[in-house]
Design a protein around this motif. Structure first.
Motif, PDB file in Angstrom:
ATOM      1  N   SER A 108       0.835  -1.206   0.000  1.00 20.02           N
ATOM      2  CA  SER A 108       0.000   0.000   0.000  1.00 20.02           C
ATOM      3  C   SER A 108       0.864   1.248   0.000  1.00 20.02           C
ATOM      4  O   SER A 108       0.591   2.216  -0.724  1.00 20.02           O
ATOM      5  CB  SER A 108      -0.920   0.017   1.224  1.00 20.02           C
ATOM      6  OG  SER A 108      -1.871  -1.022   1.163  1.00 20.02           O
ATOM      7  N   VAL A 109       1.933   1.235   0.809  1.00 20.82           N
ATOM      8  CA  VAL A 109       2.839   2.381   0.887  1.00 20.82           C
ATOM      9  C   VAL A 109       3.516   2.613  -0.458  1.00 20.82           C
ATOM     10  O   VAL A 109       3.591   3.748  -0.952  1.00 20.82           O
ATOM     11  CB  VAL A 109       3.895   2.167   1.990  1.00 20.82           C
ATOM     12  CG1 VAL A 109       4.946   3.282   1.946  1.00 20.82           C
ATOM     13  CG2 VAL A 109       3.226   2.126   3.362  1.00 20.82           C
ATOM     14  N   LEU A 110       4.002   1.549  -1.074  1.00 21.82           N
ATOM     15  CA  LEU A 110       4.684   1.666  -2.357  1.00 21.82           C
ATOM     16  C   LEU A 110       3.737   2.171  -3.442  1.00 21.82           C
ATOM     17  O   LEU A 110       4.088   3.054  -4.232  1.00 21.82           O
ATOM     18  CB  LEU A 110       5.278   0.318  -2.765  1.00 21.82           C
ATOM     19  CG  LEU A 110       6.043   0.296  -4.100  1.00 21.82           C
ATOM     20  CD1 LEU A 110       7.224   1.264  -4.050  1.00 21.82           C
ATOM     21  CD2 LEU A 110       6.517  -1.121  -4.427  1.00 21.82           C
ATOM     22  N   SER A 111       2.513   1.614  -3.478  1.00 20.37           N
ATOM     23  CA  SER A 111       1.529   2.040  -4.481  1.00 20.37           C
ATOM     24  C   SER A 111       1.194   3.518  -4.322  1.00 20.37           C
ATOM     25  O   SER A 111       1.115   4.263  -5.308  1.00 20.37           O
ATOM     26  CB  SER A 111       0.258   1.201  -4.359  1.00 20.37           C
ATOM     27  OG  SER A 111       0.513  -0.162  -4.627  1.00 20.37           O
ATOM     28  N   ALA A 112       1.001   3.934  -3.078  1.00 24.15           N
ATOM     29  CA  ALA A 112       0.671   5.336  -2.813  1.00 24.15           C
ATOM     30  C   ALA A 112       1.827   6.251  -3.198  1.00 24.15           C
ATOM     31  O   ALA A 112       1.615   7.319  -3.785  1.00 24.15           O
ATOM     32  CB  ALA A 112       0.307   5.522  -1.342  1.00 24.15           C
ATOM     33  N   PHE A 113       3.056   5.827  -2.894  1.00 20.15           N
ATOM     34  CA  PHE A 113       4.227   6.664  -3.189  1.00 20.15           C
ATOM     35  C   PHE A 113       4.431   6.812  -4.697  1.00 20.15           C
ATOM     36  O   PHE A 113       4.665   7.921  -5.195  1.00 20.15           O
ATOM     37  CB  PHE A 113       5.475   6.062  -2.548  1.00 20.15           C
ATOM     38  CG  PHE A 113       6.724   6.846  -2.847  1.00 20.15           C
ATOM     39  CD1 PHE A 113       7.005   8.016  -2.154  1.00 20.15           C
ATOM     40  CD2 PHE A 113       7.614   6.415  -3.830  1.00 20.15           C
ATOM     41  CE1 PHE A 113       8.153   8.750  -2.439  1.00 20.15           C
ATOM     42  CE2 PHE A 113       8.757   7.154  -4.115  1.00 20.15           C
ATOM     43  CZ  PHE A 113       9.025   8.316  -3.418  1.00 20.15           C
ATOM     44  N   VAL A 114       4.340   5.706  -5.426  1.00 24.28           N
ATOM     45  CA  VAL A 114       4.532   5.763  -6.876  1.00 24.28           C
ATOM     46  C   VAL A 114       3.455   6.626  -7.527  1.00 24.28           C
ATOM     47  O   VAL A 114       3.739   7.459  -8.401  1.00 24.28           O
ATOM     48  CB  VAL A 114       4.519   4.335  -7.475  1.00 24.28           C
ATOM     49  CG1 VAL A 114       4.502   4.395  -9.002  1.00 24.28           C
ATOM     50  CG2 VAL A 114       5.731   3.544  -6.996  1.00 24.28           C
ATOM     51  N   THR A 115       2.204   6.432  -7.093  1.00 25.38           N
ATOM     52  CA  THR A 115       1.101   7.219  -7.659  1.00 25.38           C
ATOM     53  C   THR A 115       1.253   8.691  -7.323  1.00 25.38           C
ATOM     54  O   THR A 115       1.057   9.566  -8.186  1.00 25.38           O
ATOM     55  CB  THR A 115      -0.246   6.705  -7.126  1.00 25.38           C
ATOM     56  OG1 THR A 115      -0.366   5.305  -7.396  1.00 25.38           O
ATOM     57  CG2 THR A 115      -1.406   7.440  -7.787  1.00 25.38           C
ATOM     58  N   LEU A 223      -6.449   5.815   0.775  1.00 28.74           N
ATOM     59  CA  LEU A 223      -7.296   5.176  -0.231  1.00 28.74           C
ATOM     60  C   LEU A 223      -6.778   3.777  -0.557  1.00 28.74           C
ATOM     61  O   LEU A 223      -7.548   2.802  -0.593  1.00 28.74           O
ATOM     62  CB  LEU A 223      -7.346   6.016  -1.492  1.00 28.74           C
ATOM     63  CG  LEU A 223      -8.078   7.368  -1.395  1.00 28.74           C
ATOM     64  CD1 LEU A 223      -7.930   8.154  -2.691  1.00 28.74           C
ATOM     65  CD2 LEU A 223      -9.563   7.147  -1.079  1.00 28.74           C
ATOM     66  N   PHE A 224      -5.473   3.657  -0.805  1.00 29.16           N
ATOM     67  CA  PHE A 224      -4.884   2.363  -1.163  1.00 29.16           C
ATOM     68  C   PHE A 224      -4.905   1.397   0.015  1.00 29.16           C
ATOM     69  O   PHE A 224      -4.962   0.183  -0.187  1.00 29.16           O
ATOM     70  CB  PHE A 224      -3.443   2.538  -1.648  1.00 29.16           C
ATOM     71  CG  PHE A 224      -3.330   3.044  -3.051  1.00 29.16           C
ATOM     72  CD1 PHE A 224      -3.667   2.232  -4.126  1.00 29.16           C
ATOM     73  CD2 PHE A 224      -2.892   4.329  -3.315  1.00 29.16           C
ATOM     74  CE1 PHE A 224      -3.567   2.690  -5.433  1.00 29.16           C
ATOM     75  CE2 PHE A 224      -2.789   4.808  -4.614  1.00 29.16           C
ATOM     76  CZ  PHE A 224      -3.117   3.983  -5.680  1.00 29.16           C
TER      77      PHE A 224
END
Length: 228
Positions: A108-115, A223-224
């Motif tokens: 979740s952290v990685l997805s949020a950071f990349v987005t 959100l993620f």
């Protein structure tokens, strides 16, 4: 205006953008290092804060607010204290971020950071190149930000998942718009001062962009990570 002058102006404003973004990068780098240290070497501290010493987290948040206002004020006065305050704030924010990040999965952290990174650079590009004046939108978004803060405080007591979802969506919209506006302001400030911009302005705008990115990231993380 001849071609030589245009080239000089372009080079000058690009250098100003680079100066501001180097400050943003330093701030984010400090926050990332502190967060990484807290989540690895000092993980027991984070567990203690989450499990029974939440007052430390809220005290840190209060200290952050003081530092933000102090750094902004010093920057507008072109004080040499503005940069140290910005760096101290970045470090303290690394600690508070680590407490939040500990509640979410790595994916979740990685997805949020990349987005957040992709959206940040996309909106920054829009703000830099658009010919449309975004100041009206920026003022509206600043007003909406106050409403968002109030709603977030209210939801601390309500604990509504649906309300939190709406707040997160609003946060993504508001901070995306502010990124574009703050980037346009960089160009306006440069042009209005004929390229003679004081260091305080660079620190002030770097702080704004730092806050835009962090808050966009946190909104996306909520959100993620809704099911974390």
């Amino acid at each position: 205006m001849n071609n030589h002058t245009v080239i000089q102006d372009t080079a000058g404003i690009n250098a100003f953008y680079a100066k501001i973004y180097s400050l943003v990068g330093v701030g984010l780098g400090i926050s990332a290092v502190v967060s990484a240290l807290m989540l690895t070497m000092f993980q027991s501290v984070i567990v203690s804060v989450i499990m029974g010493a939440s007052w430390i987290y809220y005290l840190a948040i209060a200290a952050e607010l003081v530092l933000v206002f102090a750094a902004s004020g010093m920057a507008l006065k072109n004080s040499p204290m503005a940069l140290p305050l910005f760096l101290v704030y970045s470090a303290l924010n690394g600690f508070t971020l680590s407490v939040v990040l500990a509640l979410y999965t790595q994916s979740s952290v990685l997805s949020a950071f990349v987005t957040a990174s992709a959206m940040f650079f996309a909106m920054a590009f829009v703000g830099k190149v658009t010919k449309k004046d975004l100041s009206g939108m920026g003022r509206a978004l600043r007003a909406a930000l106050f409403g968002l803060i109030i709603a977030s405080v209210v939801n601390i007591f309500l604990g509504s998942g649906s309300f939190d979802f709406l707040i997160s969506i609003a946060g993504v919209i508001i901070f995306s718009g502010l990124i574009a506006w703050d980037n346009q302001k960089i160009r306006y400030v440069y042009e209005q001062t004929n390229g003679q911009v004081e260091n305080g302005w660079a620190i002030s705008m770097a702080l704004n962009l730092y806050l835009d990115f962090i808050n966009l990231f946190l909104s996306l993380l909520r959100l993620f990570g809704r099911n974390d």
